[in-house]
Design a protein around this motif. Structure first.
Motif, short mmCIF file in Angstrom:
data_model
loop_
_atom_site.label_atom_id
_atom_site.label_comp_id
_atom_site.label_asym_id
_atom_site.label_seq_id
_atom_site.Cartn_x
_atom_site.Cartn_y
_atom_site.Cartn_z
N PHE A 131 0.84 -1.20 0.00
CA PHE A 131 0.00 0.00 0.00
C PHE A 131 0.88 1.24 0.00
O PHE A 131 1.90 1.29 0.69
N LEU A 132 0.48 2.24 -0.76
CA LEU A 132 1.20 3.51 -0.80
C LEU A 132 0.19 4.64 -0.64
O LEU A 132 -0.82 4.68 -1.35
N PHE A 133 0.45 5.52 0.33
CA PHE A 133 -0.37 6.68 0.58
C PHE A 133 0.51 7.92 0.44
O PHE A 133 1.51 8.04 1.15
N ALA A 134 0.16 8.81 -0.47
CA ALA A 134 0.92 10.05 -0.67
C ALA A 134 0.08 11.21 -0.13
O ALA A 134 -1.01 11.50 -0.63
N LEU A 135 0.62 11.86 0.89
CA LEU A 135 -0.09 12.90 1.64
C LEU A 135 0.61 14.24 1.47
O LEU A 135 1.81 14.29 1.20
N PRO A 136 -0.12 15.32 1.68
CA PRO A 136 0.54 16.64 1.69
C PRO A 136 1.58 16.71 2.79
O PRO A 136 1.61 15.88 3.71
N GLY A 137 2.43 17.72 2.72
CA GLY A 137 3.54 17.86 3.66
C GLY A 137 3.19 18.46 5.01
O GLY A 137 3.98 18.36 5.94
N SER A 138 2.03 19.07 5.15
CA SER A 138 1.70 19.69 6.44
C SER A 138 1.33 18.63 7.47
O SER A 138 0.71 17.62 7.14
N THR A 139 1.71 18.89 8.71
CA THR A 139 1.40 17.95 9.78
C THR A 139 -0.11 17.81 9.97
O THR A 139 -0.60 16.70 10.20
N SER A 140 -0.84 18.90 9.82
CA SER A 140 -2.30 18.79 9.99
C SER A 140 -2.92 17.94 8.89
O SER A 140 -3.86 17.18 9.15
N ALA A 141 -2.41 18.01 7.67
CA ALA A 141 -2.92 17.15 6.59
C ALA A 141 -2.59 15.69 6.88
O ALA A 141 -3.43 14.80 6.65
N CYS A 142 -1.40 15.42 7.39
CA CYS A 142 -1.04 14.05 7.74
C CYS A 142 -1.93 13.53 8.86
O CYS A 142 -2.37 12.37 8.84
N ARG A 143 -2.22 14.39 9.82
CA ARG A 143 -3.11 14.00 10.93
C ARG A 143 -4.50 13.69 10.40
O ARG A 143 -5.12 12.69 10.79
N THR A 144 -5.03 14.53 9.52
CA THR A 144 -6.35 14.28 8.95
C THR A 144 -6.38 12.94 8.22
O THR A 144 -7.29 12.13 8.42
N ALA A 145 -5.40 12.71 7.38
CA ALA A 145 -5.36 11.46 6.61
C ALA A 145 -5.23 10.25 7.52
O ALA A 145 -5.95 9.26 7.35
N TRP A 146 -4.33 10.32 8.49
CA TRP A 146 -4.12 9.17 9.38
C TRP A 146 -5.34 8.93 10.25
O TRP A 146 -5.86 7.81 10.32
N GLU A 147 -5.81 9.96 10.93
CA GLU A 147 -6.88 9.77 11.91
C GLU A 147 -8.23 9.48 11.28
O GLU A 147 -9.04 8.76 11.87
N LYS A 148 -8.48 10.02 10.10
CA LYS A 148 -9.81 9.88 9.52
C LYS A 148 -9.91 8.82 8.42
O LYS A 148 -11.03 8.47 8.02
N ILE A 149 -8.77 8.32 7.92
CA ILE A 149 -8.83 7.34 6.83
C ILE A 149 -7.86 6.18 7.05
O ILE A 149 -8.26 5.02 7.19
N VAL A 150 -6.58 6.48 7.07
CA VAL A 150 -5.55 5.45 6.98
C VAL A 150 -5.53 4.53 8.19
O VAL A 150 -5.47 3.29 8.04
N ARG A 151 -5.57 5.08 9.39
CA ARG A 151 -5.49 4.24 10.61
C ARG A 151 -6.55 3.15 10.58
O ARG A 151 -6.23 1.97 10.81
N ALA A 152 -7.78 3.50 10.29
CA ALA A 152 -8.85 2.50 10.29
C ALA A 152 -8.67 1.47 9.18
O ALA A 152 -8.90 0.27 9.38
#
Length: 172
Positions: A131-152
């Motif tokens: 699996f490959l996830f390409a996220l924006p560079g901001s910490t808040s964008a990484c948090r949004t992606a991880w907490e709301k999509i990727v972690r689950a």
């Protein structure tokens, strides 16, 4: 595939794409490394590279060729500036794209940053069973992606289904 009864730890890599940061200043990579460990996954490797599509492609190719790597989280290089080349570097490596990831990420980001989310070229997919996830560079964008999509989706217990339990069938 359906959800599993128990958590299955995955081996994940974190790649930060930046021309201006060092590992000591990499809050987005730090966040992702900590978040994946806190979720019970293992940090297999971590790197920081300048926004050079050939170096990015080489590093990610090395990881996707490693059978011990289940997934890669990339942060940075997904914008519109002349140096942002993560999509150009990594999309050619994908066997399958996951269009819903980018769409969902931008929808969630809209709630936080409004129409500025249009500047994100975040994407995800599958390369050689990784699996490959390409996220924006901001910490808040990484948090949004991880907490709301990727972690689950990387948690085998997520119902009704998740990416983690697909792993045994990815190379069929």
């Amino acid at each position: 595939m359906t959800a599993a009864l128990q958590f299955i730890p995955l081996s994940l890599c974190v790649l930060t794409v930046s021309d201006t940061r060092s590992l000591a200043e990499d809050s987005s990579g730090d966040y992702l490394a900590t978040a994946l460990a806190d979720a019970g996954h293992r940090l297999h490797d971590r790197a920081l590279l300048p926004d050079d599509k050939y170096r990015l492609r080489a590093q990610v190719s090395q990881w996707i060729a490693d059978p011990g790597v289940d997934g890669i989280l990339v942060t940075g290089g997904t914008g519109f500036t002349g140096r942002d080349s993560t999509p150009e570097a990594l999309l050619p490596l994908l066997d399958k794209e996951m269009p819903g990831f980018g769409e969902l990420f931008r929808a969630l980001s809209f709630e936080e940053i409004g129409t500025s989310t249009l500047q994100s070229r975040a994407f995800a997919g599958l390369a050689n069973g990784t699996f490959l996830f390409a996220l924006p560079g901001s910490t808040s964008a990484c948090r949004t992606a991880w907490e709301k999509i990727v972690r689950a989706q990387l948690d085998a217990r997520t119902r009704p289904c998740n990416l983690a339990t697909l792993r045994p069938r990815l190379k069929e």
